[in-house]
Design a protein around this motif. Structure first.
Motif, mmCIF file in Angstrom:
data_model
loop_
_atom_site.group_PDB
_atom_site.id
_atom_site.type_symbol
_atom_site.label_atom_id
_atom_site.label_comp_id
_atom_site.label_asym_id
_atom_site.label_seq_id
_atom_site.Cartn_x
_atom_site.Cartn_y
_atom_site.Cartn_z
ATOM 1 N N THR A 59 -10.238 10.506 7.101
ATOM 2 C CA THR A 59 -10.029 11.809 7.140
ATOM 3 C C THR A 59 -8.913 12.201 6.023
ATOM 4 O O THR A 59 -8.777 13.292 5.853
ATOM 5 C CB THR A 59 -9.348 12.034 8.492
ATOM 6 N N LEU A 60 -8.188 11.228 5.423
ATOM 7 C CA LEU A 60 -7.296 11.628 4.059
ATOM 8 C C LEU A 60 -8.037 11.420 3.177
ATOM 9 O O LEU A 60 -9.075 10.964 2.521
ATOM 10 C CB LEU A 60 -6.329 10.549 4.024
ATOM 11 N N CYS A 61 -7.627 12.376 1.953
ATOM 12 C CA CYS A 61 -8.079 12.269 0.635
ATOM 13 C C CYS A 61 -7.783 10.944 0.109
ATOM 14 O O CYS A 61 -6.890 10.271 0.412
ATOM 15 C CB CYS A 61 -7.368 13.594 -0.198
ATOM 16 N N PRO A 62 -8.411 10.638 -1.073
ATOM 17 C CA PRO A 62 -7.767 9.407 -1.765
ATOM 18 C C PRO A 62 -6.712 9.028 -2.208
ATOM 19 O O PRO A 62 -5.807 8.111 -2.100
ATOM 20 C CB PRO A 62 -8.754 9.593 -2.889
ATOM 21 N N SER A 63 -5.856 10.222 -2.592
ATOM 22 C CA SER A 63 -4.559 10.273 -2.952
ATOM 23 C C SER A 63 -3.590 9.977 -1.632
ATOM 24 O O SER A 63 -2.689 8.970 -1.819
ATOM 25 C CB SER A 63 -3.899 11.570 -3.612
ATOM 26 N N CYS A 64 -3.613 10.662 -0.534
ATOM 27 C CA CYS A 64 -3.039 10.388 0.601
ATOM 28 C C CYS A 64 -3.346 8.923 1.332
ATOM 29 O O CYS A 64 -2.449 8.382 1.685
ATOM 30 C CB CYS A 64 -3.293 11.547 1.344
ATOM 31 N N ARG A 65 -4.468 8.313 1.056
ATOM 32 C CA ARG A 65 -4.947 7.523 1.313
ATOM 33 C C ARG A 65 -4.353 6.350 0.898
ATOM 34 O O ARG A 65 -3.924 5.218 1.347
ATOM 35 C CB ARG A 65 -6.358 7.283 1.563
ATOM 36 N N ALA A 66 -4.196 6.375 -0.747
ATOM 37 C CA ALA A 66 -3.649 5.441 -1.217
ATOM 38 C C ALA A 66 -1.879 5.361 -0.982
ATOM 39 O O ALA A 66 -1.289 4.382 -1.030
ATOM 40 C CB ALA A 66 -3.646 5.756 -2.792
ATOM 41 N N GLN A 67 -1.329 6.406 -1.006
ATOM 42 C CA GLN A 67 -0.093 6.582 -0.654
ATOM 43 C C GLN A 67 0.390 5.790 0.741
ATOM 44 O O GLN A 67 1.169 5.089 0.938
ATOM 45 C CB GLN A 67 0.520 8.006 -0.517
ATOM 46 N N GLN A 68 -0.537 6.184 1.583
ATOM 47 C CA GLN A 68 -0.445 5.447 2.970
ATOM 48 C C GLN A 68 -0.477 4.006 2.768
ATOM 49 O O GLN A 68 0.153 3.222 3.510
ATOM 50 C CB GLN A 68 -1.313 5.915 3.988
ATOM 51 N N ALA A 69 -1.544 3.308 2.257
ATOM 52 C CA ALA A 69 -1.630 2.057 1.920
ATOM 53 C C ALA A 69 -0.592 1.477 1.361
ATOM 54 O O ALA A 69 0.012 0.363 1.493
ATOM 55 C CB ALA A 69 -3.002 1.484 1.269
ATOM 56 N N ALA A 70 0.107 2.086 0.238
ATOM 57 C CA ALA A 70 1.352 1.647 -0.338
ATOM 58 C C ALA A 70 2.487 1.506 0.602
ATOM 59 O O ALA A 70 2.982 0.484 0.581
ATOM 60 C CB ALA A 70 1.523 2.520 -1.442
ATOM 61 N N LYS A 71 2.479 2.530 1.418
ATOM 62 C CA LYS A 71 3.717 2.473 2.368
ATOM 63 C C LYS A 71 3.497 1.330 3.363
ATOM 64 O O LYS A 71 4.519 0.527 3.672
ATOM 65 C CB LYS A 71 3.818 3.737 3.253
ATOM 66 N N GLN A 72 2.098 1.090 3.960
ATOM 67 C CA GLN A 72 1.981 0.021 4.885
ATOM 68 C C GLN A 72 2.337 -1.505 4.235
ATOM 69 O O GLN A 72 2.744 -2.374 4.996
ATOM 70 C CB GLN A 72 0.457 0.162 5.326
ATOM 71 N N SER A 73 1.798 -1.492 3.022
ATOM 72 C CA SER A 73 1.994 -2.657 2.135
ATOM 73 C C SER A 73 3.514 -3.052 2.014
ATOM 74 O O SER A 73 3.845 -4.170 2.066
ATOM 75 C CB SER A 73 1.388 -2.316 0.702
ATOM 76 N N VAL A 74 4.314 -2.074 1.720
ATOM 77 C CA VAL A 74 5.649 -2.227 1.446
ATOM 78 C C VAL A 74 6.286 -2.633 2.887
ATOM 79 O O VAL A 74 7.061 -3.517 2.906
ATOM 80 C CB VAL A 74 6.493 -0.724 1.119
ATOM 81 N N ARG A 75 6.021 -2.162 4.009
ATOM 82 C CA ARG A 75 6.285 -2.380 5.419
ATOM 83 C C ARG A 75 6.053 -4.020 5.798
ATOM 84 O O ARG A 75 6.657 -4.733 6.554
ATOM 85 C CB ARG A 75 5.815 -1.388 6.380
ATOM 86 N N GLY A 76 4.853 -4.278 5.272
ATOM 87 C CA GLY A 76 4.279 -5.649 5.749
ATOM 88 C C GLY A 76 5.051 -6.612 4.857
ATOM 89 O O GLY A 76 5.150 -7.744 5.239
#
Length: 246
Positions: free
Chosen positions: A229-246
């Motif tokens: 449901t997210l656009c590719p840009s927002c999806r990438a930002q979300q994945a980057a944030k999750q990666s940092v948290r992980g």
């Protein structure tokens, strides 16, 4: 393995093609039907080069699908090759005199003019097949090359609006001549005679995909689930944030 392109020593892996190796070395070989995200089609024939395998005769080959070999020597701009490219361009511009983009640019570069009477002065399609390949790789294969000979064309079944089309516009994005019309008004997209509703990203609000495209991607999704449901840009930002948290 080692090969030489226009006198430049190049390194390549088995299975690579001459055009890709040349581009990596900063050597441009003209082409219209080639796209880095899709397999080589060798349809436009503009990427012709002279290739001399070790211990063999020189031959003219299409560089986008010609595999490298140890000791291969390649010449990309000999008089012979330039003459052949001008011939290819004359044939292409005769078929598609209204083509936009690279075909028109190459004709100007090589000094080619259309001195023939074209079958259709408004035609833009050179039958390169990039749109068909993109639809096969990224979509439901809603369009295809139909008929043969002078009647050959890119079309859907029965020359009607393709029922399987998901409106992803991949075909229009890879089309090198501007043949495929695709218009977005922020709310809907029109392509191949069909109108599609555009879904908006809940984060940034940008319209980015059709409802049918998202349903198709959801159906095809395997492995790790993505929030489509997210656009590719927002999806990438979300994945980057999750990666940092992980």
């Amino acid at each position: 393995m080692r090969l030489t392109i226009d006198g430049v020593a190049c390194e390549a892996e088995a299975g690579e093609f001459v055009k890709a190796v040349a581009e990596r070395a900063g050597i441009t070989i003209p082409s219209i039907c080639h796209h880095s995200a899709l397999p080589g089609l060798a349809a436009c024939r503009l990427c012709l080069v002279e290739a001399t395998p070790a211990g063999k005769r020189t031959e003219v080959v299409t560089s986008c699908v010609y595999p490298v070999s140890e000791g291969l020597q390649v010449v990309t701009m000999s008089e012979r090759i330039q003459r052949l490219r001008r011939t290819v361009l004359k044939l292409l511009i005769c078929r598609a005199p209204a083509a936009e983009g690279r075909l028109a640019e190459y004709c100007q570069e090589y000094g080619v003019q259309n001195n023939f009477t074209p079958p259709d002065p408004d035609e833009k399609c050179i039958l390169c097949g990039l749109c068909v390949k993109a639809c096969e790789e990224l979509g439901p294969a809603a369009i295809a090359t139909v008929m043969r000979g002078v009647d050959k064309q890119i079309q859907s079944a029965f020359a009607e609006a393709p029922t399987d089309c998901i409106g992803c516009s991949s075909c229009a994005k890879v089309c090198p001549t501007g043949k495929i019309s695709c218009t977005d008004d922020g709310e809907s997209r029109v392509i191949w005679g069909k109108r599609f509703h555009l879904e908006k990203c809940p984060v940034c609000g940008r319209p980015f995909a059709t409802s049918e495209e998202l349903a198709w991607l959801t159906h095809r999704q395997v492995g790790e689930s993505l929030d489509l449901t997210l656009c590719p840009s927002c999806r990438a930002q979300q994945a980057a944030k999750q990666s940092v948290r992980g």
